[in-house]
Design a protein around this motif. Structure first.
Motif, PDB file in Angstrom:
ATOM      1  N   GLU A   1     -22.112 -20.425  33.890  1.00  0.00           N
ATOM      2  CA  GLU A   1     -23.405 -21.477  33.227  1.00  0.00           C
ATOM      3  C   GLU A   1     -24.854 -21.222  34.070  1.00  0.00           C
ATOM      4  O   GLU A   1     -25.514 -21.348  33.643  1.00  0.00           O
ATOM      5  CB  GLU A   1     -22.393 -22.278  32.375  1.00  0.00           C
ATOM      6  N   ILE A   2     -23.996 -21.871  35.110  1.00  0.00           N
ATOM      7  CA  ILE A   2     -26.002 -22.083  35.743  1.00  0.00           C
ATOM      8  C   ILE A   2     -26.764 -21.211  36.481  1.00  0.00           C
ATOM      9  O   ILE A   2     -27.392 -21.262  36.257  1.00  0.00           O
ATOM     10  CB  ILE A   2     -24.552 -23.369  36.576  1.00  0.00           C
ATOM     11  N   ILE A   3     -25.724 -20.117  36.780  1.00  0.00           N
ATOM     12  CA  ILE A   3     -25.882 -18.788  37.475  1.00  0.00           C
ATOM     13  C   ILE A   3     -26.634 -17.899  36.044  1.00  0.00           C
ATOM     14  O   ILE A   3     -28.215 -17.898  36.047  1.00  0.00           O
ATOM     15  CB  ILE A   3     -25.235 -17.491  37.931  1.00  0.00           C
ATOM     16  N   LYS A   4     -26.236 -17.794  34.683  1.00  0.00           N
ATOM     17  CA  LYS A   4     -26.973 -17.659  34.029  1.00  0.00           C
ATOM     18  C   LYS A   4     -28.610 -18.328  32.739  1.00  0.00           C
ATOM     19  O   LYS A   4     -29.547 -18.194  32.935  1.00  0.00           O
ATOM     20  CB  LYS A   4     -26.226 -18.107  32.075  1.00  0.00           C
ATOM     21  N   GLY A   5     -28.096 -20.108  33.402  1.00  0.00           N
ATOM     22  CA  GLY A   5     -29.182 -20.622  33.340  1.00  0.00           C
ATOM     23  C   GLY A   5     -30.430 -20.568  34.312  1.00  0.00           C
ATOM     24  O   GLY A   5     -31.875 -20.629  33.977  1.00  0.00           O
ATOM     25  N   ILE A   6     -30.319 -20.059  35.303  1.00  0.00           N
ATOM     26  CA  ILE A   6     -31.596 -20.133  36.376  1.00  0.00           C
ATOM     27  C   ILE A   6     -32.446 -18.959  36.255  1.00  0.00           C
ATOM     28  O   ILE A   6     -32.527 -18.745  37.043  1.00  0.00           O
ATOM     29  CB  ILE A   6     -30.898 -20.547  37.892  1.00  0.00           C
ATOM     30  N   GLY A   7     -31.542 -18.087  35.848  1.00  0.00           N
ATOM     31  CA  GLY A   7     -32.188 -17.075  35.834  1.00  0.00           C
ATOM     32  C   GLY A   7     -31.539 -15.580  36.021  1.00  0.00           C
ATOM     33  O   GLY A   7     -31.946 -14.754  36.796  1.00  0.00           O
ATOM     34  N   GLY A   8     -30.169 -15.598  36.673  1.00  0.00           N
ATOM     35  CA  GLY A   8     -29.144 -14.822  36.944  1.00  0.00           C
ATOM     36  C   GLY A   8     -28.684 -14.677  38.063  1.00  0.00           C
ATOM     37  O   GLY A   8     -29.826 -15.182  39.036  1.00  0.00           O
ATOM     38  N   ALA A   9     -28.081 -13.994  38.672  1.00  0.00           N
ATOM     39  CA  ALA A   9     -28.163 -13.867  40.288  1.00  0.00           C
ATOM     40  C   ALA A   9     -28.827 -13.174  40.828  1.00  0.00           C
ATOM     41  O   ALA A   9     -29.296 -13.297  42.467  1.00  0.00           O
ATOM     42  CB  ALA A   9     -26.259 -13.026  40.540  1.00  0.00           C
ATOM     43  N   GLU A  10     -29.519 -12.527  40.183  1.00  0.00           N
ATOM     44  CA  GLU A  10     -30.558 -11.695  41.005  1.00  0.00           C
ATOM     45  C   GLU A  10     -31.897 -12.612  41.445  1.00  0.00           C
ATOM     46  O   GLU A  10     -32.837 -12.078  41.997  1.00  0.00           O
ATOM     47  CB  GLU A  10     -31.275 -10.488  40.259  1.00  0.00           C
ATOM     48  N   ASN A  11     -32.475 -13.506  40.230  1.00  0.00           N
ATOM     49  CA  ASN A  11     -32.995 -14.688  40.802  1.00  0.00           C
ATOM     50  C   ASN A  11     -33.005 -15.718  41.740  1.00  0.00           C
ATOM     51  O   ASN A  11     -33.769 -16.360  42.000  1.00  0.00           O
ATOM     52  CB  ASN A  11     -33.319 -15.565  39.678  1.00  0.00           C
ATOM     53  N   VAL A  12     -31.814 -15.205  42.602  1.00  0.00           N
ATOM     54  CA  VAL A  12     -31.156 -16.417  43.248  1.00  0.00           C
ATOM     55  C   VAL A  12     -31.972 -15.662  44.946  1.00  0.00           C
ATOM     56  O   VAL A  12     -31.633 -14.476  45.007  1.00  0.00           O
ATOM     57  CB  VAL A  12     -29.806 -16.812  43.708  1.00  0.00           C
ATOM     58  N   ARG A  13     -32.692 -16.428  45.623  1.00  0.00           N
ATOM     59  CA  ARG A  13     -33.258 -16.200  47.279  1.00  0.00           C
ATOM     60  C   ARG A  13     -32.343 -16.755  47.971  1.00  0.00           C
ATOM     61  O   ARG A  13     -31.133 -16.304  48.772  1.00  0.00           O
ATOM     62  CB  ARG A  13     -34.714 -16.239  47.281  1.00  0.00           C
ATOM     63  N   SER A  14     -31.497 -18.482  47.416  1.00  0.00           N
ATOM     64  CA  SER A  14     -31.290 -19.040  48.912  1.00  0.00           C
ATOM     65  C   SER A  14     -29.789 -20.022  47.754  1.00  0.00           C
ATOM     66  O   SER A  14     -30.388 -20.569  46.919  1.00  0.00           O
ATOM     67  CB  SER A  14     -31.853 -19.386  49.807  1.00  0.00           C
TER      68      SER A  14
ATOM     69  N   PHE B   1     -30.864 -24.615  43.891  1.00  0.00           N
ATOM     70  CA  PHE B   1     -31.643 -22.621  44.591  1.00  0.00           C
ATOM     71  C   PHE B   1     -32.511 -22.972  45.145  1.00  0.00           C
ATOM     72  O   PHE B   1     -33.566 -23.996  44.606  1.00  0.00           O
ATOM     73  CB  PHE B   1     -31.138 -22.534  43.123  1.00  0.00           C
ATOM     74  N   SER B   2     -33.154 -22.178  45.311  1.00  0.00           N
ATOM     75  CA  SER B   2     -33.674 -21.245  45.973  1.00  0.00           C
ATOM     76  C   SER B   2     -34.365 -20.362  45.383  1.00  0.00           C
ATOM     77  O   SER B   2     -33.819 -19.194  45.317  1.00  0.00           O
ATOM     78  CB  SER B   2     -34.623 -21.666  47.438  1.00  0.00           C
ATOM     79  N   LEU B   3     -35.390 -20.418  44.193  1.00  0.00           N
ATOM     80  CA  LEU B   3     -35.404 -19.101  43.141  1.00  0.00           C
ATOM     81  C   LEU B   3     -36.787 -18.039  43.259  1.00  0.00           C
ATOM     82  O   LEU B   3     -37.392 -18.116  44.093  1.00  0.00           O
ATOM     83  CB  LEU B   3     -35.702 -20.040  42.234  1.00  0.00           C
ATOM     84  N   LYS B   4     -36.011 -17.004  43.032  1.00  0.00           N
ATOM     85  CA  LYS B   4     -37.887 -16.057  42.815  1.00  0.00           C
ATOM     86  C   LYS B   4     -38.753 -16.375  42.364  1.00  0.00           C
ATOM     87  O   LYS B   4     -40.100 -16.393  42.440  1.00  0.00           O
ATOM     88  CB  LYS B   4     -37.314 -14.800  42.951  1.00  0.00           C
ATOM     89  N   ASP B   5     -38.473 -16.499  41.045  1.00  0.00           N
ATOM     90  CA  ASP B   5     -38.924 -16.969  39.865  1.00  0.00           C
ATOM     91  C   ASP B   5     -38.398 -18.114  39.158  1.00  0.00           C
ATOM     92  O   ASP B   5     -37.645 -17.919  38.807  1.00  0.00           O
ATOM     93  CB  ASP B   5     -39.620 -15.636  39.160  1.00  0.00           C
ATOM     94  N   GLU B   6     -39.601 -19.354  39.557  1.00  0.00           N
ATOM     95  CA  GLU B   6     -38.965 -20.455  39.023  1.00  0.00           C
ATOM     96  C   GLU B   6     -38.879 -20.660  37.561  1.00  0.00           C
ATOM     97  O   GLU B   6     -38.019 -21.125  37.035  1.00  0.00           O
ATOM     98  CB  GLU B   6     -39.560 -22.228  39.766  1.00  0.00           C
ATOM     99  N   ASP B   7     -39.930 -19.953  37.259  1.00  0.00           N
ATOM    100  CA  ASP B   7     -40.018 -19.786  35.693  1.00  0.00           C
ATOM    101  C   ASP B   7     -38.740 -18.984  34.593  1.00  0.00           C
ATOM    102  O   ASP B   7     -38.811 -19.214  33.680  1.00  0.00           O
ATOM    103  CB  ASP B   7     -41.458 -18.861  35.696  1.00  0.00           C
ATOM    104  N   ARG B   8     -38.263 -18.131  35.560  1.00  0.00           N
ATOM    105  CA  ARG B   8     -36.986 -17.693  34.744  1.00  0.00           C
ATOM    106  C   ARG B   8     -35.939 -18.625  34.124  1.00  0.00           C
ATOM    107  O   ARG B   8     -35.202 -18.758  33.154  1.00  0.00           O
ATOM    108  CB  ARG B   8     -35.977 -17.160  35.589  1.00  0.00           C
ATOM    109  N   ALA B   9     -35.907 -19.770  35.331  1.00  0.00           N
ATOM    110  CA  ALA B   9     -34.928 -20.864  34.640  1.00  0.00           C
ATOM    111  C   ALA B   9     -35.185 -22.050  33.731  1.00  0.00           C
ATOM    112  O   ALA B   9     -36.109 -21.752  33.374  1.00  0.00           O
ATOM    113  CB  ALA B   9     -35.061 -21.726  35.966  1.00  0.00           C
TER     114      ALA B   9
END
Length: 665
Positions: free
Chosen positions: A183-196, A206-214
Motif C-alpha cells: 500500500e505504501i509503494i502504491k501511495g507514493i506513485g509506484g516502485a518506478e517513482n522511487v529514487r532511493s 523515500f527520495s522520489l523522482k516526482d513527489e507530485d505523484r505521491a
C-alpha cells in the motif's frame, strides 16, 4: 512509450536468450534481452546511451541505465566470474555517462577459451518484467555498435503520467507488513517513482523522482501508517515501532529499484542562490541522517549502561578499581570511543564510498599513537589550536578524534570523490590492492593535515556558541528550546541537532542541551496520555496508549504524528508542557551524562561522581512536563468530537430535539 533500440556490445553472432547455454539467462529469470555468441573481437561497447550503474569487481559485468529508464546488464561470458577478473579490463566507473557504441571494456577471448569458458556476451534488461512486453531481436552476424534489439513497452507503460499500481488491487496473499508495504509503494506513485529509500527510528524515508505523484490521501486511515511528511527533500512515511519490519518488506518489494534509480536519475539542480541553499541543506541533513541512524540505538544503549554503572558506583556496589567496573565501562564507552569507525562505515555507505575503507580511516584517526600526539603540546598555535604534530616537517594540529563525528563524515565525502577517480586510473588487475592503499593514504592525510582541524574548529565553535547561549540564561534557553524543539522533529530537522548532542556528550561527558530535549519528550507523552485517558473512541485509545509508552521511551513521532499534530491543540498543549519542563531544567541546571532521555533514560541523569541535584531536578522537570501537558490537554486540548465530527453532530441533534443543526442538510 517508445524505448531506444539497443546495439550489439561486441562483434559476433546475435542469438535469442533461448539459445544461451545457461539456465538462468535462457529462462529469463534475470530479465529479457539478447546475446552475442562467438565474439570475433574483445572490444566491448555500451548497448545504449546512459549512465554506468555498476561494474563488477571481477570485471565480467557492467550495468548501464538508459536515459529512457531501462537498465541493461552486459555480462561477458558464461561462468566467467570464476576467472577473478583476469581476462577483463573495465574502462568506466559507476556514474560515468556513456553513449551507445562507446567502448566500456575489453575482454581477452583467448584467455576465456583457454579457461574452457563460453565467451558469449549476454545483454539483460533487468527491469524488463516491469516495463516490457517483449524484446524484438535481429538475429545473425553483427558488428559492435549495430542496432540489434528493440524493447517493446507494456501497454500500461504508454501512460507515463499514471502512477504505477494506481488501478491495481492488492494481491490477496499479502498480509501484515507485506500488505502495508504494498500500500505504501502504491501511495507514493509506484516502485518506478522511487529514487532511493532508507529508514530511521520511526519513518520510512523515500527520495522520489516526482513527489507530485505521491498521494497523501491514500495514507489516511491506512493500517500500519501513522502519517506522512514531506520534508528535507524526502517523502517520509511515519510507521512507529514497526518501522524496520515495514522497511524490509518495502525493500523486498522494490527489489533493486531504489538503488539503481539513484544513479539513473539525479535530482534537478537548483538555479537560484536560495534554491542552492535549500538543496545543500537538504543534502546535508540527508547525509547526517543516513550516517547517524544506524548508530543511534547503540548510543542510546551505551548511555543507559553508563547510567547504570554510575548507580553501581554511587551505591558502592562496585569500585573503579575492580575488573567488573572495567568490563562494564568498556561496554558503555566503546561505541563513543570508536565512534569515527562506526560513523565512517555508515557515512560511506550513504555517500557511495567503500564502507570498509572509510572505517579503516576512522581507525587511523583513533589509533593509540595518534591519541598520544593529540595530547602533546605544540610550540605554536593557529586559530587557537596547538600545532602539536608535523608530517615530514610540515606542522599541523593533531586533534583527538575519538568520540568525534563530523571529521569522519567529511572523510567519507572525500573518499566518495577520490574513489571513483582512483578506479578510473588504476588497472583492474591491481585495483583490489592499490585502490584501498591510495585511498587510505590520501584521505587520511587530507583529514589529518587539513580538513580535520578545520572541521574540529567549526564543530567546537558551534558547540561553544550553543553552550554560551545556554550559559547566558539557562532558564530562558530551557523555556525556548523546551517549547520549540519538537517542532524541529516535525520536519526531521532535529537530525541537525542530534550529532551536536552526541559530540557534546562524547567530548565533555555530559550535555545540558540534551537534558532540555528530554523534557520535551515526556511532554509529548503526557499530552497523548491525556487523550488516551479521555477518549471513548476505541481506535484512538488503541493508538494513543502505545504512543504514550513510546514517547516515555524517547521516541515521540508516534505520539506527534498519530495524535498530537492531527488534533492541533494537543500538540500546542504538549509544547507548553515542554516549555515548562525546559524552563525548570534550565533553572535547576539539570545536566545529562547519557544519550538516552525521557523516562526510560533516568539513569542518564546520574552524575558519575555521585548522585546530585541533576537527578532530582530531572525528576521535578519531567514530572512538571507530564502534569502540565496532561492537564492542559485533558481540559482544553482535546475532545472526542475533534476525532469524530459525526458523533458530535449526533449529540447536537439530540440537544435540538432531533432537528438538524442550522446550516446542515
Amino acid at each position: 512509450m517508445q524505448y531506444s533500440q539497443a546495439v550489439a556490445p561486441v562483434s559476433g553472432r546475435v542469438i535469442p536468450l533461448d539459445d544461451v547455454n545457461d539456465q538462468v539467462f535462457s529462462s529469463r529469470k534475470m530479465g529479457d534481452g539478447f546475446a552475442i555468441a562467438d565474439p570475433t573481437s574483445g572490444e566491448v561497447v555500451s548497448p545504449v546511451d546512459g549512465k554506468v550503474l555498476m561494474t563488477a569487481k571481477t570485471g565480467h559485468a557492467v550495468g548501464v541505465a538508459g536515459g529512457d529508464g531501462l537498465q541493461y546488464l552486459v555480462h561477458l561470458g558464461i561462468d566467467t566470474v570464476e576467472l577473478e577478473g583476469k581476462p577483463f579490463d573495465i574502462h568506466v566507473s559507476k556514474g560515468d555517462t556513456v553513449s551507445a557504441g562507446e567502448k566500456i571494456a575489453t575482454m581477452d577471448l583467448n584467455a576465456i577459451k583457454e579457461a574452457e569458458k563460453d565467451p558469449t556476451a549476454v545483454v539483460i534488461i533487468t527491469n524488463s518484467k516491469k516495463k516490457l512486453s517483449e524484446v524484438i531481436v535481429a538475429t545473425g552476424d553483427a558488428q559492435a555498435g549495430d542496432l540489434v534489439a528493440e524493447p517493446v513497452a507494456k501497454r500500461e507503460e504508454q501512460d507515463t503520467a499514471k502512477p504505477a499500481a494506481a488501478s491495481e488491487e492488492r494481491p490477496a496473499d499479502l498480509s501484515g507488513f507485506d500488505a502495508t508495504a504494498w500500500e505504501i509503494i502504491k501511495g507514493i506513485g509506484g516502485a518506478e517513482n522511487v529514487r532511493s529509500v532508507t529508514h530511521c527510528i520511526t519513518r520510512v524515508r523515500f527520495s522520489l523522482k516526482d513527489e507530485d505523484r505521491a498521494d497523501d490521501s491514500h495514507f489516511e486511515d491506512l493500517d500500519g501508517v501513522i502519517d506522512v511528511v514531506r520534508a528535507g527533500g524526502q517523502y517520509q512515511v511515519v510507521i512507529g515501532p514497526d518501522v524496520e519490519d515495514v522497511y524490509e518488506a518495502v525493500e523486498k518489494q522494490l527489489g533493486n529499484t531504489g538503488e539503481a534509480s539513484d544513479t539513473e536519475e539525479k535530482k534537478e539542480r537548483p538555479t537560484t542562490a536560495w534554491g542552492w541553499f535549500k538543496y545543500g541543506f537538504s543534502e546535508l541533513i540527508g547525509v547526517i541522517t543516513g550516517s547517524m541512524i544506524p548508530v543511534i540505538g547503540l548510543l542510546a544503549a551505551s548511555g543507559i549502561i553508563k547510567g547504570i554503572l554510575s548507580l553501581l558506583l554511587t551505591f558502592d556496589v562496585i569500585t573503579e578499581e575492580t575488573h567488573t567496573y572495567a568490563i562494564i565501562n568498556a561496554m558503555s564507552d566503546a561505541v563513543f570511543f570508536f565512534l569515527p569507525i562506526f560513523v565512517g562505515f555508515t557515512a560511506a555507505r550513504r555517500l557511495g564510498a567503500d564502507p570498509v575503507i572509510v572505517a579503516i580511516i576512522g581507525g587511523v584517526l583513533t589509533y593509540p599513537s595518534m591519541l598520544e600526539i593529540a595530547e602533546s603540546e605544540g610550540e605554536n598555535a593557529i586559530l587557537g589550536m596547538q600545532l602539536n604534530a608535523d608530517f615530514f616537517g610540515l606542522p599541523f594540529h593533531m586533534a583527538n578524534y575519538t568520540y568525534s563525528i563530523f571529521p569522519i563524515i567529511v572523510a567519507a565525502w572525500a573518499a566518495s570523490v577520490i574513489e571513483p577517480w582512483l578506479k578510473k586510473i588504476i588497472p583492474n588487475i591491481v585495483r583490489m590492492i592499490f585502490v584501498p592503499l591510495f585511498e587510505v593514504v590520501i584521505v587520511s592525510l587530507i583529514i589529518l593535515l587539513l580538513l580535520g582541524p578545520i572541521v574540529t574548529f567549526i564543530s567546537t565553535g558551534i558547540a561553544n556558541i550553543i553552550q554560551g547561549i545556554y550559559d547566558l540564561s539557562p532558564t530562558i534557553s530551557g523555556l525556548v528550546i523546551g517549547g520549540f524543539y519538537q517542532g524541529l522533529v516535525i520536519f526531521g530537522l532535529h537530525w541537525a541537532v542530534i550529532p551536536l548532542v552526541a559530540q557534546d556528550i562524547a567530548a565533555t561527558g555530559h550535555s545540558y542541551l540534551n537534558a532540555i530535549i528530554s523534557a520535551t519528550m515526556v511532554a509529548q507523552g503526557g499530552a497523548v496520555l491525556a487523550v488516551f485517558v479521555k477518549t471513548k473512541i476505541d481506535k484512538l485509545k488503541g493508538l494513543s496508549g502505545p504512543a504514550a509508552i513510546s514517547a516515555f521511551c524517547g521516541i515521540t513521532e508516534p505520539a506527534m504524528y498519530g495524535v498530537n499534530l492531527k488534533y492541533g491543540r494537543v500538540f500546542i498543549m504538549a509544547s507548553i508542557g515542554g516549555a515548562a519542563g525546559g524552563l525548570l531544567t534550565g533553572l535547576l541546571n539539570v545536566n545529562m551524562w547519557g544519550f538516552t532521555g525521557s523516562l526510560i533514560g533516568f539513569s542518564s541523569f546520574v552524575n558519575p561522581e555521585g548522585l546530585d541535584s541533576s537527578f532530582w531536578g530531572y525528576l521535578i522537570a519531567s514530572g512538571t512536563s507530564i502534569v502540565v501537558a496532561f492537564v492542559l490537554t485533558y481540559l482544553f486540548g482535546f475532545k472526542d468530537s475533534d476525532a469524530d465530527p459525526d458523533k458530535a453532530r449526533e449529540v447536537k441533534k439530540v440537544r435540538l430535539g432531533n432537528r438538524e443543526p442550522a446550516g446542515t442538510k
